[in-house]
Write an enzyme that holds these catalytic residues in place. Sequence first.
Site, PDB file in Angstrom:
ATOM      1  N   ILE A   1       0.479  -1.227  -0.456  1.00 57.04           N
ATOM      2  CA  ILE A   1       0.297  -0.112  -0.336  1.00 57.04           C
ATOM      3  C   ILE A   1       0.998   1.235  -0.112  1.00 57.04           C
ATOM      4  CG2 ILE A   1      -1.824   0.876   1.175  1.00 57.04           C
ATOM      5  CD1 ILE A   1      -2.175  -1.811   2.714  1.00 57.04           C
TER       6      ILE A   1
ATOM      7  N   LEU B   1      13.091  -2.729   3.990  1.00 55.63           N
ATOM      8  CA  LEU B   1      13.267  -3.699   2.766  1.00 55.63           C
ATOM      9  C   LEU B   1      13.223  -4.433   4.103  1.00 55.63           C
ATOM     10  CD1 LEU B   1      15.584  -1.671  -0.014  1.00 55.63           C
ATOM     11  CD2 LEU B   1      12.984  -2.232   0.801  1.00 55.63           C
TER      12      LEU B   1
ATOM     13  N   ASP C   1      15.076   1.796   9.936  1.00 55.20           N
ATOM     14  CA  ASP C   1      13.759   0.488  11.130  1.00 55.20           C
ATOM     15  C   ASP C   1      13.061   1.803  11.552  1.00 55.20           C
ATOM     16  OD1 ASP C   1      12.938  -0.888  12.992  1.00 55.20           O
ATOM     17  OD2 ASP C   1      14.427  -2.208  12.647  1.00 55.20           O
TER      18      ASP C   1
ATOM     19  N   THR D   1      -5.899  -1.124  10.573  1.00 57.41           N
ATOM     20  CA  THR D   1      -6.832  -1.949   9.743  1.00 57.41           C
ATOM     21  C   THR D   1      -8.163  -2.364  10.665  1.00 57.41           C
ATOM     22  OG1 THR D   1      -6.773  -4.387   9.131  1.00 57.41           O
ATOM     23  CG2 THR D   1      -5.511  -3.744  11.680  1.00 57.41           C
ATOM     24  N   ASP D   2      -9.328  -3.011   9.093  1.00 60.79           N
ATOM     25  CA  ASP D   2     -10.395  -3.013  10.510  1.00 60.79           C
ATOM     26  C   ASP D   2     -10.187  -4.488  11.384  1.00 60.79           C
ATOM     27  OD1 ASP D   2      -9.628  -4.829   8.806  1.00 60.79           O
ATOM     28  OD2 ASP D   2     -11.653  -4.995   7.760  1.00 60.79           O
ATOM     29  N   GLU D   3      -9.328  -5.025  11.472  1.00 60.76           N
ATOM     30  CA  GLU D   3      -8.369  -6.380  12.213  1.00 60.76           C
ATOM     31  C   GLU D   3      -8.953  -5.582  13.156  1.00 60.76           C
ATOM     32  OE1 GLU D   3      -6.731  -9.541  11.089  1.00 60.76           O
ATOM     33  OE2 GLU D   3      -6.961  -8.782   8.428  1.00 60.76           O
TER      34      GLU D   3
ATOM     35  N   TYR E   1      -1.202 -10.558  14.765  1.00 62.38           N
ATOM     36  CA  TYR E   1      -1.387  -9.367  13.610  1.00 62.38           C
ATOM     37  C   TYR E   1      -2.137  -8.113  14.580  1.00 62.38           C
ATOM     38  CZ  TYR E   1      -2.111  -5.872   9.897  1.00 62.38           C
ATOM     39  OH  TYR E   1      -2.982  -5.050   9.688  1.00 62.38           O
TER      40      TYR E   1
ATOM     41  N   LYS F   1      -1.816  -4.214  16.048  1.00 59.69           N
ATOM     42  CA  LYS F   1      -1.668  -3.088  15.431  1.00 59.69           C
ATOM     43  C   LYS F   1      -3.133  -2.638  16.123  1.00 59.69           C
ATOM     44  CE  LYS F   1      -1.744  -1.717  11.353  1.00 59.69           C
ATOM     45  NZ  LYS F   1      -0.750  -0.531  10.980  1.00 59.69           N
TER      46      LYS F   1
ATOM     47  N   TYR G   1      -8.721 -21.726   3.059  1.00 59.85           N
ATOM     48  CA  TYR G   1      -9.271 -22.450   4.576  1.00 59.85           C
ATOM     49  C   TYR G   1     -10.339 -22.817   4.732  1.00 59.85           C
ATOM     50  CZ  TYR G   1      -3.921 -19.007   4.790  1.00 59.85           C
ATOM     51  OH  TYR G   1      -2.444 -19.546   4.783  1.00 59.85           O
TER      52      TYR G   1
ATOM     53  N   PRO H   1      -5.442 -20.732  12.752  1.00 65.28           N
ATOM     54  CA  PRO H   1      -5.982 -21.126  13.875  1.00 65.28           C
ATOM     55  C   PRO H   1      -5.801 -19.302  14.702  1.00 65.28           C
ATOM     56  CG  PRO H   1      -3.380 -21.755  13.763  1.00 65.28           C
ATOM     57  CD  PRO H   1      -4.145 -21.435  12.218  1.00 65.28           C
TER      58      PRO H   1
HETATM   59  P1  NAD Z   1       3.529  -4.975   3.604  1.00 61.52           P
HETATM   60  O1  NAD Z   1       3.330  -6.009   4.337  1.00 61.52           O
HETATM   61  O2  NAD Z   1       3.172  -4.511   2.093  1.00 61.52           O
HETATM   62  O3  NAD Z   1       4.621  -3.564   3.649  1.00 61.52           O
HETATM   63  C1  NAD Z   1       4.803  -3.038   4.686  1.00 61.52           C
HETATM   64  C2  NAD Z   1       6.563  -2.387   4.621  1.00 61.52           C
HETATM   65  O4  NAD Z   1       6.579  -1.587   5.844  1.00 61.52           O
HETATM   66  C3  NAD Z   1       6.912  -2.925   3.819  1.00 61.52           C
HETATM   67  O5  NAD Z   1       7.657  -2.284   3.031  1.00 61.52           O
HETATM   68  C4  NAD Z   1       8.829  -3.415   4.670  1.00 61.52           C
HETATM   69  O6  NAD Z   1       9.669  -3.425   4.361  1.00 61.52           O
HETATM   70  C5  NAD Z   1       7.802  -2.232   5.669  1.00 61.52           C
HETATM   71  N1  NAD Z   1       8.777  -2.397   7.047  1.00 61.52           N
HETATM   72  C6  NAD Z   1       8.346  -3.767   7.870  1.00 61.52           C
HETATM   73  N2  NAD Z   1       9.006  -3.369   9.147  1.00 61.52           N
HETATM   74  C7  NAD Z   1       9.844  -2.290   9.183  1.00 61.52           C
HETATM   75  C8  NAD Z   1      10.074  -1.797  10.169  1.00 61.52           C
HETATM   76  N3  NAD Z   1      10.461  -2.317  11.230  1.00 61.52           N
HETATM   77  N4  NAD Z   1      10.857  -0.337   9.542  1.00 61.52           N
HETATM   78  C9  NAD Z   1      10.703   0.682   8.465  1.00 61.52           C
HETATM   79  N5  NAD Z   1       9.903  -0.309   7.591  1.00 61.52           N
HETATM   80  C10 NAD Z   1       9.401  -1.342   8.156  1.00 61.52           C
HETATM   81  O7  NAD Z   1       2.057  -4.467   4.284  1.00 61.52           O
HETATM   82  P2  NAD Z   1       0.968  -3.201   3.671  1.00 61.52           P
HETATM   83  O8  NAD Z   1      -0.023  -4.207   2.492  1.00 61.52           O
HETATM   84  O9  NAD Z   1       1.391  -2.523   2.639  1.00 61.52           O
HETATM   85  O10 NAD Z   1       0.087  -2.858   4.365  1.00 61.52           O
HETATM   86  C11 NAD Z   1       0.676  -1.222   4.891  1.00 61.52           C
HETATM   87  C12 NAD Z   1      -0.239  -1.093   6.589  1.00 61.52           C
HETATM   88  O11 NAD Z   1      -1.232  -0.809   5.460  1.00 61.52           O
HETATM   89  C13 NAD Z   1       0.433  -2.295   6.916  1.00 61.52           C
HETATM   90  O12 NAD Z   1       0.260  -1.096   8.647  1.00 61.52           O
HETATM   91  C14 NAD Z   1      -1.071  -2.706   7.806  1.00 61.52           C
HETATM   92  O13 NAD Z   1      -1.179  -2.971   9.466  1.00 61.52           O
HETATM   93  C15 NAD Z   1      -2.846  -1.327   6.746  1.00 61.52           C
HETATM   94  N6  NAD Z   1      -2.702  -1.964   6.400  1.00 61.52           N
HETATM   95  C16 NAD Z   1      -2.826  -2.730   5.431  1.00 61.52           C
HETATM   96  C17 NAD Z   1      -3.770  -3.560   4.458  1.00 61.52           C
HETATM   97  C18 NAD Z   1      -4.509  -4.540   3.787  1.00 61.52           C
HETATM   98  O14 NAD Z   1      -5.221  -5.453   3.184  1.00 61.52           O
HETATM   99  N7  NAD Z   1      -3.250  -4.800   2.835  1.00 61.52           N
HETATM  100  C19 NAD Z   1      -5.107  -2.985   5.079  1.00 61.52           C
HETATM  101  C20 NAD Z   1      -5.540  -2.630   5.843  1.00 61.52           C
HETATM  102  C21 NAD Z   1      -4.440  -1.833   6.350  1.00 61.52           C
HETATM  103  O1  DAU Z   2      -8.606  -6.850   7.014  1.00 61.89           O
HETATM  104  C1  DAU Z   2      -7.502  -5.854   6.393  1.00 61.89           C
HETATM  105  C2  DAU Z   2      -6.525  -6.813   6.387  1.00 61.89           C
HETATM  106  O2  DAU Z   2      -6.612  -7.141   5.960  1.00 61.89           O
HETATM  107  C3  DAU Z   2      -4.753  -5.942   6.751  1.00 61.89           C
HETATM  108  O3  DAU Z   2      -4.934  -5.058   8.402  1.00 61.89           O
HETATM  109  C4  DAU Z   2      -3.920  -6.541   6.431  1.00 61.89           C
HETATM  110  O4  DAU Z   2      -2.750  -6.321   6.526  1.00 61.89           O
HETATM  111  C5  DAU Z   2      -4.299  -7.841   5.677  1.00 61.89           C
HETATM  112  O5  DAU Z   2      -3.070  -8.925   5.450  1.00 61.89           O
HETATM  113  C6  DAU Z   2      -5.845  -8.813   5.556  1.00 61.89           C
HETATM  114  O6  DAU Z   2      -5.460  -9.784   6.370  1.00 61.89           O
HETATM  115  P1  DAU Z   2      -6.507 -11.185   6.268  1.00 61.89           P
HETATM  116  O7  DAU Z   2      -5.230 -11.642   6.455  1.00 61.89           O
HETATM  117  O8  DAU Z   2      -7.881 -10.963   5.890  1.00 61.89           O
HETATM  118  O9  DAU Z   2      -5.825 -10.718   4.730  1.00 61.89           O
HETATM  119  P2  DAU Z   2      -5.071 -12.829   3.881  1.00 61.89           P
HETATM  120  O10 DAU Z   2      -5.030 -11.996   2.569  1.00 61.89           O
HETATM  121  O11 DAU Z   2      -4.403 -13.326   4.129  1.00 61.89           O
HETATM  122  O12 DAU Z   2      -6.750 -13.308   3.919  1.00 61.89           O
HETATM  123  C7  DAU Z   2      -8.132 -13.160   2.890  1.00 61.89           C
HETATM  124  C8  DAU Z   2      -8.713 -14.257   3.645  1.00 61.89           C
HETATM  125  O13 DAU Z   2      -8.160 -15.680   2.584  1.00 61.89           O
HETATM  126  C9  DAU Z   2      -9.031 -14.822   5.184  1.00 61.89           C
HETATM  127  O14 DAU Z   2     -10.052 -15.204   5.574  1.00 61.89           O
HETATM  128  C10 DAU Z   2      -7.891 -15.793   4.850  1.00 61.89           C
HETATM  129  C11 DAU Z   2      -8.437 -16.417   3.849  1.00 61.89           C
HETATM  130  N1  DAU Z   2      -7.355 -17.302   3.072  1.00 61.89           N
HETATM  131  C12 DAU Z   2      -5.721 -16.799   3.155  1.00 61.89           C
HETATM  132  C13 DAU Z   2      -4.676 -17.305   2.141  1.00 61.89           C
HETATM  133  C14 DAU Z   2      -3.675 -16.612   2.387  1.00 61.89           C
HETATM  134  C15 DAU Z   2      -7.345 -18.771   2.774  1.00 61.89           C
HETATM  135  O15 DAU Z   2      -8.049 -18.959   2.856  1.00 61.89           O
HETATM  136  N2  DAU Z   2      -5.900 -19.266   1.953  1.00 61.89           N
HETATM  137  C16 DAU Z   2      -4.978 -18.900   1.617  1.00 61.89           C
HETATM  138  O16 DAU Z   2      -3.749 -18.937   1.828  1.00 61.89           O
END
Ligand code: NAD
Ligand code: DAU
Length: 358
Positions: free
Chosen positions: A12, A34, A58, A133-135, A159, A163, A216, A291
Amino acid sequence: MTILVTGGAGFIGANFVLDWLAVGDERVVNLDKLTYAGNLKTLAGVLEDPRHVFVQGDICDRGLVDGLLVQHQPRAIVHFAAESHVDRSIHGPGEFVRTNVEGTFTLLEAARAYWGRLEGDASADFRFLHVSTDEVYGSLEAHDAPFTEQHPYQPNSPYSASKAASDHLVRAWFHTYGLPVVTTNCSNNYGPYQFPEKLIPLMIVNALAGRELPVYGDGRNVRDWLYVGDHCAAIRRVLEAGVPGETYNVGGWNEMANIEIVETVCRLLDALRPSELGPYGRLVRFVTDRPGHDRRYAIDARKIERELGWRPKETFETGIRKTVEWYLSHTDWVVDVQSGAYRDWLSTHYGRHSGAPA
Ligand code: NAD
Ligand code: DAU
């Protein structure tokens, strides 16, 4: 003017940096450690851009963060950096506590010291935008109303607990010190440059490689899905007009069961890149559940629409098609991220379903 972004080489954060530089001229200092999830290839188009300063480091390094704030004098910090994958947090929660809790604490303290030295408009206009996050709200039953900003915090995974802890710190730094913070709580993002450990890109790359598609449990867990470009637009809007101390839920009004997502990806691939071996749906496997797997998330995004005028532009239909097309046309990026370490993750986590060499 300058903003400091953390985690801007991740999914993101990098989409945010690319969009930011595409829609305006303001400089971005991009601090990212990175980790396995950060990828400079995503930023290749802006690495030479004088408006983008990339710093590998970091967020837990207080001296580094202090130095960047003094040197670049940002008007805002947009904090994406985190460990973000639930399954990895189950295998190893320590790094989640370190980056998500201690890292956010370090940034808040550095921001407080820096902001305390600002004067006049610079002080009044400063913002710390925390991307969450909504989680943190926990799991809903089928007929529960979607999460509002008032929903109690009930995080269930390492996780989401980390958060939630970071959200609480951010809230406390506003109430205790007056630091002008805003928090966004967003649902599941999808789109270009997402690391293929998350559901949608994992299904795309596994299908194309002829690997099994691990779903899953019964596949009926529900998530709300938002195209990443819409999330980035919401963050820009909150940065522009969000009220300090407020939180904003961000979502796509698009609840879907995981199995429906997987079937949609398979259908698109069948149309765009048919396999000689038959429909991709043949690869779906129901595997052991995660889990503590949260059953359902749903976001009530009326506050951000009412107060800030933001609504998603993409429907799931348009967003998922763009996403699948992006993965099909960016094979170099996709091959690059599936390094040895990625294959190790597949076999550690999925075992025989990974298709990775034993
Ligand atoms: P991501 O895992 O793709 O990227 C995380 C980035 O943070 C990476 O580039 C990593 O190198 C960097 N990072 C990790 N630890 C670090 C540290 N100690 N210092 C500096 N950089 C560090 O994550 P994402 O999916 O892009 O999510 C970004 C943010 O949005 C997170 O805070 C996540 O909780 C939140 N978020 C994600 C989602 C989703 O669906 N992916 C949804 C809602 C909120
Ligand atoms: O809701 C926001 C969150 O969405 C973010 O805060 C997290 O950073 C992001 O990773 C995401 O979390 P989820 O656990 O919902 O995302 P994930 O893509 O891992 O899984 C989405 C759904 O799919 C979840 O119900 C688990 C399921 N899943 C996931 C994987 C990786 C499977 O069924 N099989 C899989 O292999």
